[in-house]
Design an enzyme around this catalytic site. Structure first.
Site, PDB file in Angstrom:
ATOM      1  CD  GLU A  53      -3.223  -0.752   0.492  1.00  0.00           C
ATOM      2  OE1 GLU A  53      -3.231   0.246  -0.252  1.00  0.00           O
ATOM      3  OE2 GLU A  53      -4.207  -1.501   0.648  1.00  0.00           O
ATOM      4  CG  ASP A  82      -8.571   0.032  -0.644  1.00  0.00           C
ATOM      5  OD1 ASP A  82      -7.612  -0.431  -0.002  1.00  0.00           O
ATOM      6  OD2 ASP A  82      -8.788  -0.281  -1.826  1.00  0.00           O
ATOM      7  CG  HIS A 273     -24.139 -19.532  18.400  1.00  0.00           C
ATOM      8  ND1 HIS A 273     -23.434 -19.700  19.578  1.00  0.00           N
ATOM      9  CD2 HIS A 273     -23.337 -18.824  17.577  1.00  0.00           C
ATOM     10  CE1 HIS A 273     -22.246 -19.146  19.463  1.00  0.00           C
ATOM     11  NE2 HIS A 273     -22.162 -18.591  18.256  1.00  0.00           N
ATOM     12  CD  GLU A 349     -18.320 -15.222  13.750  1.00  0.00           C
ATOM     13  OE1 GLU A 349     -18.217 -14.468  12.755  1.00  0.00           O
ATOM     14  OE2 GLU A 349     -18.875 -14.878  14.809  1.00  0.00           O
TER      15      GLU A 349
END
Length: 469
Positions: A53, A82, A273, A349
């Site tokens: 980056e 970003d 859950h 998840e």
């Protein structure tokens, strides 16, 4: 004294492995027309995402300077990336602590006078041009060659840029070397441009993105807040479908107004859950670990949730994550309601990689730098090839769109996990990635989001545990 010349630089970098084969890309843009003036990209060998980056930033600033060698201090560059880490560090709001980043940041700061450069974070969806250049460079490196501008097709994937989405021009436009610049600037002024040249940095933002977190819930999303985005910073994260289903980029959607009757919404009732053995110990428990079953406490919570929904009588469909703890919770409710359970892989998840089964403190001791990077950017994955929050948001948004389309006008119980539920709520609110760290979500809690036919979303409930008392 020369009149100010203005350009926008969009830069990106990537690593396939972090660290792994890496490359960067950058494009210089005329803010009056949105046209690209210069592109640059390079394969840089094995490096981390953050190194790539920074290399992209340096290349973009250098390319902008090369376009106007005689501009001197009159050149004004607005950088859009970003990478929140790079934007916040180069803006001076976060300290640069990693030894590999300090020399790169110094190189970037030396290309142009600091007063000539401003920074803005943008979602990856708005940085596709630079992202494609970086990927072209990595593809070239994989094939044993270097990137060539003549072979690039990155501009074809670039988002449509208009003067209203870029800083407006004051003085001679940046692409006068491309010709017809004054005519374009006049057209841009007629269409209307933004009121301010560049966003004003927020004073007093903490110098680090790492919150003080004593522990984490089941998904390891800290409950403590992290730094808020600067004023004017866009909400959303890289590569995700922000907002409500089918919302178009750049088209704000609101829940108020004189809209026609859109009929009954698709109502998603989000049930986390019940507890597993890992939940009270606050260990990372994602989709890449042991897939634990419900504990005795968790089974009791599932039974109470089932009784609650049976008494309400509103749930018409049940969709569950494929993980065992969700399937067991969903089965308890389905048994009381006489409904079938549909499995959707998009509701699983996060994969926490090498962090699975560890506490937040243990991860901080063993993988401090990786944890810091993960907390600072939704695009950073956990150690060992897990999923970033940006990747999770993209698949959760896909699952949301499928479910809303399939069950329009119906009430659907989604049995899932902390990160997918928080992500659905965050996207419905149009909130930034930092919102994930600012929501509490207890085991077997209930949240609700409704989606209307025009794409608007309404958050109706968050973290209700009254049925467990």
């Amino acid at each position: 004294m020369s009149a100010a010349r203005q350009v926008v630089v969009e830069a990106d970098g990537g690593s396939r492995g972090n660290p792994g084969p890496a490359g960067y890309g950058a494009v210089v843009i005329d803010p009056a027309t949105g046209e690209p003036l210069a592109e640059t990209a390079e394969y840089i060998g094995v490096a981390t995402n953050n190194v790539a980056e920074y290399r992209g930033l340096i290349a973009g600033l250098t390319a902008a300077k090369a376009l106007f060698p005689d501009a001197g201090d009159a050149l004004r560059v607005h950088v859009r990336m970003d990478s929140k880490l790079v934007v916040e560090q180069m803006s001076g709001r976060w300290k640069i602590k990693h030894p590999d980043m300090k020399p790169l940041a110094a190189r970037a700061a030396a290309v142009l006078p600091p007063s000539s450069v401003t920074y803005e974070w943008i979602p990856r969806a708005q940085n596709k041009h630079a992202d494609r250049l970086a990927n072209e460079a990595m593809d070239a490196g994989r094939d044993g060659r270097q990137w060539e501008a003549s072979a690039s097709t990155a501009v074809l994937d670039a988002p449509a840029r208009t003067p209203s989405t870029l800083p407006p021009v004051q003085g001679p436009p940046g692409d006068q070397v491309a010709g017809a610049a004054k005519a374009r600037a006049a057209l841009a002024a007629a269409r209307g441009a933004a009121d301010t040249l560049f966003p004003v940095p927020e004073p007093g933002v903490p110098d680090t993105a790492v919150p003080a977190v004593p522990g984490v819930p089941d998904t390891a999303v800290p409950a403590a807040p992290v730094s808020a985005p600067a004023p004017g910073q866009p909400a959303g994260t890289a590569s995700e479908k922000a907002g409500a289903p089918q919302q178009k980029a750049g088209v704000p959607q609101t829940g108020w107004g004189s809209a026609p009757d859109l009929g009954a919404p698709a109502t998603l009732v989000l049930l986390r859950h019940g507890e597993t053995a890992l939940t009270p110990e606050k260990r990372f428990s994602g989709s890449g670990g042991t897939d634990p079953e419900l504990s005795a406490t968790g089974r009791g919570q599932a039974d109470r949730a089932a009784g609650h929904f049976a008494a309400l009588g509103t749930v018409q469909e049940i969709v569950s994550s494929p993980l065992r703890r969700c399937r067991e919770t969903a089965a308890a409710v389905a048994g009381r309601l006489g409904l079938d359970v549909r499995i959707d892989e998009g509701l699983r998840e996060t994969d926490f990689g090498a962090w699975e089964g560890l506490t937040f403190g243990e991860v901080r001791e063993r993988y401090a730098d990786d944890l810091t990077a993960w907390l600072a950017s939704p695009d950073t994955a956990p150690t060992g090839g897990g999923e970033s929050f940006a990747e999770v948001a993209e698949r959760v948004a896909d699952a949301r769109d499928r479910i809303v389309a399939r069950y329009a006008g119906r009430t659907v119980l989604l049995v899932t996990h902390v990160t997918p539920i928080k992500t659905l709520v965050r996207l419905a609110l149009g909130a930034p990635p930092e919102a994930l760290f600012r929501m509490e979500l207890s085991a077997a809690s209930i949240s609700t989001v409704a989606y209307y036919a025009d794409g608007n979303a309404s958050v109706r409930l968050l973290n209700d545990t009254s049925h467990l008392r």
